[in-house]
Design a protein around this motif. Structure first.
Motif, short mmCIF file in Angstrom:
data_model
loop_
_atom_site.label_atom_id
_atom_site.label_comp_id
_atom_site.label_asym_id
_atom_site.label_seq_id
_atom_site.Cartn_x
_atom_site.Cartn_y
_atom_site.Cartn_z
N GLU A 39 1.40 5.09 1.36
CA GLU A 39 1.04 5.97 2.46
C GLU A 39 0.73 7.37 1.94
O GLU A 39 1.46 7.92 1.12
CB GLU A 39 2.17 6.05 3.49
CG GLU A 39 2.37 4.78 4.29
CD GLU A 39 1.18 4.47 5.18
OE1 GLU A 39 0.62 5.43 5.77
OE2 GLU A 39 0.81 3.29 5.28
N ARG A 40 -0.37 7.93 2.42
CA ARG A 40 -0.77 9.28 2.05
C ARG A 40 -1.05 10.09 3.31
O ARG A 40 -1.31 9.52 4.37
CB ARG A 40 -2.04 9.26 1.18
CG ARG A 40 -2.01 8.31 0.02
CD ARG A 40 -1.08 8.77 -1.06
NE ARG A 40 -1.58 9.96 -1.74
CZ ARG A 40 -0.94 10.56 -2.73
NH1 ARG A 40 0.22 10.09 -3.14
NH2 ARG A 40 -1.46 11.62 -3.31
N SER B 221 -2.53 10.28 8.55
CA SER B 221 -1.94 9.39 7.57
C SER B 221 -2.89 8.23 7.30
O SER B 221 -3.59 7.76 8.20
CB SER B 221 -0.59 8.85 8.07
OG SER B 221 0.34 9.90 8.21
N ARG C 136 0.83 -1.20 0.00
CA ARG C 136 0.00 0.00 0.00
C ARG C 136 0.87 1.26 0.00
O ARG C 136 2.03 1.22 0.39
CB ARG C 136 -0.93 0.01 1.22
CG ARG C 136 -2.05 -1.02 1.12
CD ARG C 136 -2.90 -1.04 2.38
NE ARG C 136 -4.06 -1.89 2.20
CZ ARG C 136 -5.26 -1.46 1.83
NH1 ARG C 136 -5.44 -0.16 1.61
NH2 ARG C 136 -6.27 -2.28 1.68
N SER D 280 -3.40 4.67 4.29
CA SER D 280 -2.79 3.91 3.21
C SER D 280 -3.84 3.50 2.19
O SER D 280 -4.99 3.23 2.53
CB SER D 280 -2.09 2.66 3.76
OG SER D 280 -3.02 1.80 4.39
#
Length: 242
Positions: A118-119, A127, A116, A129
């Motif tokens: 991460e954002r 945060s 995944r 994913s």
């Protein structure tokens, strides 16, 4: 160039013709054609495939109509259970569905060990994913639909971009669009407040955010249509001003 069927005015697009007719003549033009009888009709969300008279899912034809249940045997435990048929037959009983984690197995992403991404939410900063396949046009920008909704309302992390001429342009757009959603037609009174003002070409695509604040680049939308436009469900050609 399409012409208004009532007054003959030439408009630049089909969307412009519909907007013109709603504003000037106070009547919505048909935007759908019934797949059964061929009758043209108006649907505020432009989604329906059938008119009211032909809708196969209306009334007793609806699989979820009261007393329209059917019975079958659960494919896992063998117990007989009752279900609403809708568009597909029942497969598992309610008890087996509750235990789904025990027998349906891992998700495709887990089985194939897909990493995944991460954002960081542009609104709340949390945060999260997402799978790589979920990233489109710059990526998933918000943690939840609520964050997206709040960001659209107050400018979110782009609040610095909502300065300068923004409020003047916003007022001009609302006046031009008669304080009405230019996609579904809801008026300010029905919405309960002023419509949102949507940037057709997103602010994030401009080197100078202030250049995005052009009357030709904004349109009034209700919150629901605004969210759909931001997610790509409503195209720019459907809402671009005349």
């Amino acid at each position: 160039m399409p012409d208004c069927p009532t007054c003959g005015t030439s408009l630049s697009s089909e969307a412009g013709k519909r907007q013109h007719h709603a504003k000037v003549h106070g009547e919505y033009l048909p935007n759908r054609t019934c797949e059964d009888c061929g009758t043209d009709f108006y649907d505020p969300k432009a989604r329906l495939a059938y008119c009211d008279d032909c809708d196969p899912n209306a009334g007793e034809n609806n699989g979820n109509w009261k007393d329209a249940t059917e019975r079958t045997d659960c494919e896992r435990c063998g117990d007989e259970f009752e279900y609403y048929p809708s568009d597909k037959r029942g497969v598992y009983c309610r008890d087996c569905v509750r235990e789904a984690d025990e027998f349906l197995g891992d998700s495709y992403a887990e089985v194939h060990d897909i990493e995944r991404v991460e954002r960081e939410c542009e609104y709340c900063g949390d945060s999260f994913s997402v799978l790589p396949c979920a990233i489109r046009d710059g990526g998933v920008r918000f943690y939840s639909r609520d964050c997206l909704s709040d960001a659209l309302y107050d400018g979110g992390s782009n609040s610095g971009a909502y300065s300068g001429d923004w409020y003047r342009v916003r007022r001009r757009a609302l006046d031009r669009d008669d304080h009405r959603c230019q996609h579904c037609g809801k008026e300010r009174e029905e919405i309960g407040r002023e419509p949102d003002v949507h940037h057709i070409t997103p602010i994030r695509t401009f080197d100078d955010p202030q250049r995005a604040h052009s009357v030709d680049n904004v349109v009034a939308l209700c919150r629901s249509c605004h969210l759909r436009a931001e997610s790509g469900e409503i195209s720019a050609t459907e809402i671009r001003p005349e």
